[in-house]
Design a protein around this motif. Structure first.
Motif, PDB file in Angstrom:
ATOM      1  N   CYS A 594      -5.686  -8.505  10.488  1.00 16.56           N
ATOM      2  CA  CYS A 594      -5.635  -8.338   9.032  1.00 16.56           C
ATOM      3  C   CYS A 594      -4.250  -8.739   8.517  1.00 16.56           C
ATOM      4  O   CYS A 594      -3.238  -8.331   9.088  1.00 16.56           O
ATOM      5  N   LYS A 595      -4.211  -9.514   7.429  1.00 12.75           N
ATOM      6  CA  LYS A 595      -2.937  -9.929   6.851  1.00 12.75           C
ATOM      7  C   LYS A 595      -2.434  -8.863   5.874  1.00 12.75           C
ATOM      8  O   LYS A 595      -3.237  -8.192   5.209  1.00 12.75           O
ATOM      9  N   PRO A 596      -1.122  -8.690   5.763  1.00 12.07           N
ATOM     10  CA  PRO A 596      -0.580  -7.661   4.853  1.00 12.07           C
ATOM     11  C   PRO A 596      -1.034  -7.837   3.404  1.00 12.07           C
ATOM     12  O   PRO A 596      -1.273  -6.856   2.703  1.00 12.07           O
ATOM     13  N   GLU A 597      -1.196  -9.117   2.950  1.00  6.90           N
ATOM     14  CA  GLU A 597      -1.563  -9.354   1.544  1.00  6.90           C
ATOM     15  C   GLU A 597      -3.018  -8.977   1.260  1.00  6.90           C
ATOM     16  O   GLU A 597      -3.450  -8.960   0.103  1.00  6.90           O
ATOM     17  N   TRP A 598      -3.806  -8.690   2.304  1.00  2.00           N
ATOM     18  CA  TRP A 598      -5.189  -8.246   2.108  1.00  2.00           C
ATOM     19  C   TRP A 598      -5.270  -6.718   1.975  1.00  2.00           C
ATOM     20  O   TRP A 598      -6.354  -6.168   1.833  1.00  2.00           O
ATOM     21  N   LEU A 599      -4.141  -6.052   2.042  1.00  5.41           N
ATOM     22  CA  LEU A 599      -4.154  -4.598   2.212  1.00  5.41           C
ATOM     23  C   LEU A 599      -3.440  -3.892   1.059  1.00  5.41           C
ATOM     24  O   LEU A 599      -2.423  -4.360   0.552  1.00  5.41           O
ATOM     25  N   GLU A 600      -4.023  -2.746   0.637  1.00  5.61           N
ATOM     26  CA  GLU A 600      -3.384  -1.859  -0.339  1.00  5.61           C
ATOM     27  C   GLU A 600      -3.501  -0.427   0.197  1.00  5.61           C
ATOM     28  O   GLU A 600      -4.585  -0.002   0.600  1.00  5.61           O
ATOM     29  N   LEU A 601      -2.402   0.291   0.222  1.00  2.52           N
ATOM     30  CA  LEU A 601      -2.402   1.672   0.696  1.00  2.52           C
ATOM     31  C   LEU A 601      -2.256   2.610  -0.488  1.00  2.52           C
ATOM     32  O   LEU A 601      -1.377   2.417  -1.345  1.00  2.52           O
ATOM     33  N   GLU A 602      -3.129   3.627  -0.545  1.00  2.00           N
ATOM     34  CA  GLU A 602      -3.120   4.589  -1.645  1.00  2.00           C
ATOM     35  C   GLU A 602      -2.550   5.919  -1.149  1.00  2.00           C
ATOM     36  O   GLU A 602      -2.992   6.441  -0.120  1.00  2.00           O
ATOM     37  N   VAL A 603      -1.563   6.451  -1.876  1.00  2.53           N
ATOM     38  CA  VAL A 603      -0.969   7.759  -1.570  1.00  2.53           C
ATOM     39  C   VAL A 603      -1.115   8.625  -2.804  1.00  2.53           C
ATOM     40  O   VAL A 603      -0.780   8.192  -3.914  1.00  2.53           O
ATOM     41  N   THR A 604      -1.599   9.841  -2.629  1.00  2.00           N
ATOM     42  CA  THR A 604      -1.795  10.710  -3.795  1.00  2.00           C
ATOM     43  C   THR A 604      -0.455  11.168  -4.354  1.00  2.00           C
ATOM     44  O   THR A 604       0.531  11.303  -3.625  1.00  2.00           O
ATOM     45  N   GLU A 605      -0.461  11.416  -5.653  1.00  2.00           N
ATOM     46  CA  GLU A 605       0.753  11.858  -6.347  1.00  2.00           C
ATOM     47  C   GLU A 605       1.277  13.153  -5.731  1.00  2.00           C
ATOM     48  O   GLU A 605       2.482  13.319  -5.507  1.00  2.00           O
ATOM     49  N   GLY A 606       0.372  14.099  -5.447  1.00  2.00           N
ATOM     50  CA  GLY A 606       0.788  15.383  -4.877  1.00  2.00           C
ATOM     51  C   GLY A 606       1.428  15.233  -3.512  1.00  2.00           C
ATOM     52  O   GLY A 606       2.394  15.925  -3.178  1.00  2.00           O
ATOM     53  N   GLU A 607       0.895  14.313  -2.685  1.00  2.00           N
ATOM     54  CA  GLU A 607       1.455  14.076  -1.353  1.00  2.00           C
ATOM     55  C   GLU A 607       2.874  13.524  -1.452  1.00  2.00           C
ATOM     56  O   GLU A 607       3.766  13.931  -0.708  1.00  2.00           O
ATOM     57  N   ILE A 608       3.082  12.592  -2.371  1.00  2.00           N
ATOM     58  CA  ILE A 608       4.410  11.991  -2.528  1.00  2.00           C
ATOM     59  C   ILE A 608       5.438  13.041  -2.900  1.00  2.00           C
ATOM     60  O   ILE A 608       6.555  13.080  -2.374  1.00  2.00           O
ATOM     61  N   MET A 609       5.077  13.949  -3.804  1.00  2.00           N
ATOM     62  CA  MET A 609       6.044  14.909  -4.331  1.00  2.00           C
ATOM     63  C   MET A 609       6.359  16.039  -3.354  1.00  2.00           C
ATOM     64  O   MET A 609       7.240  16.856  -3.616  1.00  2.00           O
ATOM     65  N   LYS A 610       5.662  16.112  -2.208  1.00  2.00           N
ATOM     66  CA  LYS A 610       6.016  17.109  -1.195  1.00  2.00           C
ATOM     67  C   LYS A 610       7.376  16.789  -0.595  1.00  2.00           C
ATOM     68  O   LYS A 610       8.150  17.682  -0.270  1.00  2.00           O
ATOM     69  N   ASN A 611       7.664  15.520  -0.429  1.00  2.00           N
ATOM     70  CA  ASN A 611       8.958  15.099   0.116  1.00  2.00           C
ATOM     71  C   ASN A 611       9.268  13.712  -0.451  1.00  2.00           C
ATOM     72  O   ASN A 611       9.145  12.704   0.242  1.00  2.00           O
ATOM     73  N   PRO A 612       9.646  13.645  -1.729  1.00  2.00           N
ATOM     74  CA  PRO A 612       9.769  12.347  -2.411  1.00  2.00           C
ATOM     75  C   PRO A 612      10.794  11.415  -1.788  1.00  2.00           C
ATOM     76  O   PRO A 612      10.571  10.206  -1.713  1.00  2.00           O
ATOM     77  N   GLU A 613      11.929  11.945  -1.324  1.00  2.00           N
ATOM     78  CA  GLU A 613      12.969  11.070  -0.768  1.00  2.00           C
ATOM     79  C   GLU A 613      12.457  10.360   0.478  1.00  2.00           C
ATOM     80  O   GLU A 613      12.667   9.157   0.667  1.00  2.00           O
ATOM     81  N   ASN A 614      11.800  11.110   1.359  1.00  2.00           N
ATOM     82  CA  ASN A 614      11.256  10.499   2.571  1.00  2.00           C
ATOM     83  C   ASN A 614      10.153   9.506   2.219  1.00  2.00           C
ATOM     84  O   ASN A 614      10.054   8.426   2.818  1.00  2.00           O
ATOM     85  N   ALA A 615       9.312   9.872   1.237  1.00  2.00           N
ATOM     86  CA  ALA A 615       8.220   8.985   0.831  1.00  2.00           C
ATOM     87  C   ALA A 615       8.758   7.665   0.299  1.00  2.00           C
ATOM     88  O   ALA A 615       8.248   6.586   0.639  1.00  2.00           O
TER      89      ALA A 615
END
Length: 729
Positions: A594-615
């Motif tokens: 699979c090529k990177p340009e074929w891919l999109e990764l979804e992260v929920t807003e709540g998950e990001i805000m658990k540790n925003p700097e690391n995210a």
């Protein structure tokens, strides 16, 4: 025996004894400096704590070897920081500099040698001490030189005098040329005889001594004419100022022993004394080993029944106490309560801040629990972040709720560790004897079920046991086992839901969604098993399987000449927090084709805000690989715009809860328009999920929403149906 041979033998003995002392105390020092609590106390300049930790070790070494006298700590500038051999001096910052200590601090290597100081002559072994690669001072062992003398005396009882050559005596001045002012006490215990190194070997020691020192007033000739000489009062400065060949060390015990061995009839007494000494030594050894075995047994017993991290009783001791509580309550027709405490989302602390921080949190939690319970009640740490409390002599079941509320309030207070401020909540389950049961195992099981009920009720609360909880707990156990089995048997499948350009109705991509094809139940939807998989950690294995399978499928469709567009995959913070997350993702891309340009990764807003700097850090690395990023369920969590603008994202996804009321619900209308406007102002595209009606779709498109996903176009479908759709388009 010639003088030169005697010199060689003595030099050899002295060298071996010094090497033996150095090796023994080097090993001992290295072992001692592995104790983190001692290093921590020394680094923090906590004299009281260092004294408390070091004194038992010093006393033990002193008991094992009476010649062991010194165990000191020095600051990097070689000032005395803690002198265990002179406790009356503790607290004084003595300006006493020892050359061996200076050398150890300067070279940052172990140093050893003979040194004369104001407290006598010692063989010293000095260790530089480090914490986090920073030099924080030096640690010292010191052995009284009398130990060397006693060893030499024992090895030389067959000769009237013990000869130590210039070479053997040289270490005395190696580190302190002003030794003369310190050895007064030493010369009162030992004799010094000097004579020229150039003396002819055929002459006896007595001839030499008489010829060299006969005019000196400070000597004694044995009255029985046994040809023993004791000379006192000769200072060591002669060593530096004149050509001294040898020193003779002799104390009075050597003198008398040498005399006794020539008296035949006393040999029987000496033999008897030797036997008595051997018996006494054996007796002491037996006592010593018995004491050590007892101590070892106590240590093993403690380790078997107590948790080493918190000091609380462990599962073994808890089970025993629970059985005893049941028997006592049965005899006295009494009651007690069992509280099962689980810390909410504790694993996130370990995953994000590390196990060292997690361990410190557990220690603080243990102390807080101890502060709120009575002395007669029993606290245990079962495992991980699970604790239990037995409340004895309970008058009525509702009394347990008062303690449960106190625990919840106490644990909820802020915890400050390593510049982090943490807030811990807890879920508590309560079972009551005899109301809920009279069997120890069942009471524990019921309290556990009640704890899970507390979690289902939103955490940070307590719940009493009821029969319905047992059924749910059983279902939970069965479900977890089934999920593990499903992973082993490849029962999970990937479904795909199209994502469409709302303006042209053309397919632009698809989201990969997991389904469980249970052999008996049939198709199981994610809401039935994903929450449990997240709690048990099985979600990582499921997510990785879904990502790998979907990436292989999308690569296959492109290879067939189809145009599936962008594959959207969900990425959890558990995956983001894993070590080597980006490398694993790169390996999946390589293995799947699979090529990177074929891919999109979804992260929920709540998950990001658990540790925003690391995210932010991890997501930037993923974005640099050429993979698109989207924020899923936007608007359902609390996010800071200052973090949002720093995220390397390409798309915002409007949550289904804000789409359901469109276009009639005024709040949903306002929220949807605000999200679209915010996204476009940040130069991001927008996709809405859960679109089911034509009216919803038209409203979103009219207000600038770029892409649409939902039942209006298609429900999630298996790969074979998705392939048919791609062939038609």
């Amino acid at each position: 025996m010639t003088i030169k041979k005697k010199e060689r033998d003595t030099n050899f003995i002295v060298k071996n004894i010094f090497n033996e002392i150095k090796q023994k105390y080097t090993d001992l020092g290295n072992e001692l400096l592995k104790k983190p609590e001692i290093i921590e106390a020394f680094a923090n300049r906590n004299r009281d704590e260092l004294l408390r930790l070091s004194t038992p070790i010093y006393k033990k070494l002193k008991e094992d070897n009476s010649y062991f006298n010194i165990m000191n700590f020095y600051t990097p500038d070689t000032h005395d920081f803690l002198r265990l051999n002179k406790p009356e001096l503790f607290g004084n910052n003595l300006q006493s500099f020892h050359k061996i200590t200076v050398k150890a601090n300067e070279s940052k290597e172990i140093q050893s040698g003979v040194e004369v100081g104001e407290y006598g002559i010692y063989y010293r072994v000095i260790f530089p001490v480090f914490k986090d690669n920073k030099h924080i001072g030096a640690f010292e062992f010191g052995i009284d030189i009398k130990y060397l003398m006693s060893r030499l005396s024992i090895l030389n009882l067959h000769t009237p005098l013990l000869l130590v050559s210039k070479k053997s005596a040289e270490p005395i001045y190696k580190y302190d040329e002003a030794a003369d002012s310190y050895i007064g006490e030493f010369t009162n215990n030992y004799s010094f005889v000097k004579y020229s190194q150039s003396t002819e070997e055929k002459k006896s020691i007595f001839d030499i001594a008489d010829k060299r020192i006969i005019n000196e007033s400070n000597y004694i000739v044995n009255k029985d004419d046994a040809k023993y000489l004791i000379f006192r009062g000769y200072t060591l400065h002669d060593y530096k100022d004149s050509d001294i060949g040898y020193f003779v060390f002799m104390d009075e015990m050597d003198y008398y022993m040498d005399t006794i061995v020539f008296i035949r009839w006393i040999s029987i007494i000496a033999t008897i004394l030797l036997v008595i000494i051997i018996v006494e030594l054996i007796y002491k050894l037996i006592n010593k080993y018995t004491a050590e075995l007892t101590e070892q047994k106590d240590i093993l017993d403690y380790q078997a029944h107590y948790d080493l991290l918190t000091g609380l009783s462990n599962r073994v001791l808890f089970n025993d106490r629970l059985e005893q509580a049941v028997e006592k309550a049965k005899r006295q027709d009494g009651g007690f309560a069992l509280l099962f405490i689980d810390l909410d989302r504790f694993k996130q602390i370990n995953d994000s801040l590390g196990h060292s921080v997690g361990d410190k949190v557990l220690q603080i939690i243990a102390k807080r629990l101890q502060s709120v319970v009575r002395k007669e009640d029993s606290i245990s740490r079962l495992s991980g972040d699970e604790f239990t409390i037995l409340i004895q002599d309970l008058k009525q079941g509702t009394d347990a709720s008062f303690l449960a509320q106190k625990i919840i309030s106490s644990l909820a207070e802020a915890i400050n560790i390593e510049n982090h401020t943490l807030y811990i909540t807890s879920s508590i389950g309560i079972s009551i004897f005899p109301n809920d049961g009279m069997d120890a195992n069942n009471l524990l099981k019921y309290a556990d079920a009640a704890m899970y009920k507390a979690k289902e009720e939103g955490r940070n609360n307590f719940q009493y046991y009821s029969s319905e909880m047992t059924e749910k707990a059983f279902e939970r156990v069965v479900m977890e086992a089934s999920i593990r089995k499903a992973l082993d048997n490849s029962e999970f499948v990937v479904y795909y839901q199209p994502q469409v350009d709302g303006r042209t109705d053309k397919l632009v991509g698809m989201e990969a969604l997991v389904r469980w094809l249970h052999p008996n139940v049939g198709l199981v939807f994610p809401d039935k098993f994903i929450p449990l998989a997240q709690e048990t950690g099985l979600i990582l294995a499921i997510d990785q399987w879904v990502m790998s399978s979907a990436m292989k499928q999308i690569a296959k469709w492109y290879e067939m000449g189809l145009n599936p567009g962008i594959l959207a995959l969900n990425l959890s913070m558990r995956q983001l927090g894993q070590e080597g997350c980006v490398d694993k993702l790169g390996l999946m891309l390589k293995e799947s084709g699979c090529k990177p340009e074929w891919l999109e990764l979804e992260v929920t807003e709540g998950e990001i805000m658990k540790n925003p700097e690391n995210a932010i850090d991890v997501l930037k690395k993923i974005s640099n690989m050429g993979i698109e990023l989207a924020v899923d369920d936007f608007g359902t969590g609390y996010s800071s715009l200052s973090y949002l603008k720093r995220l390397p994202i390409d798309k915002l996804k409007i949550d289904k809860s804000f789409v359901d009321g469109l276009p009639d619900d005024e709040e949903d209308v306002s929220i949807a328009r605000a999200i679209i406007a915010l996204a476009h102002s940040l130069k991001l595209s927008v996709i809405a999920e859960g679109v089911e009606t034509k009216e919803q779709k038209e409203f979103l498109v009219e207000n600038g929403c770029d892409f649409v996903q939902g039942y209006f176009y298609s429900k999630p479908i298996p790969s074979d149906e998705m392939e048919k759709m791609l062939n038609i388009m």
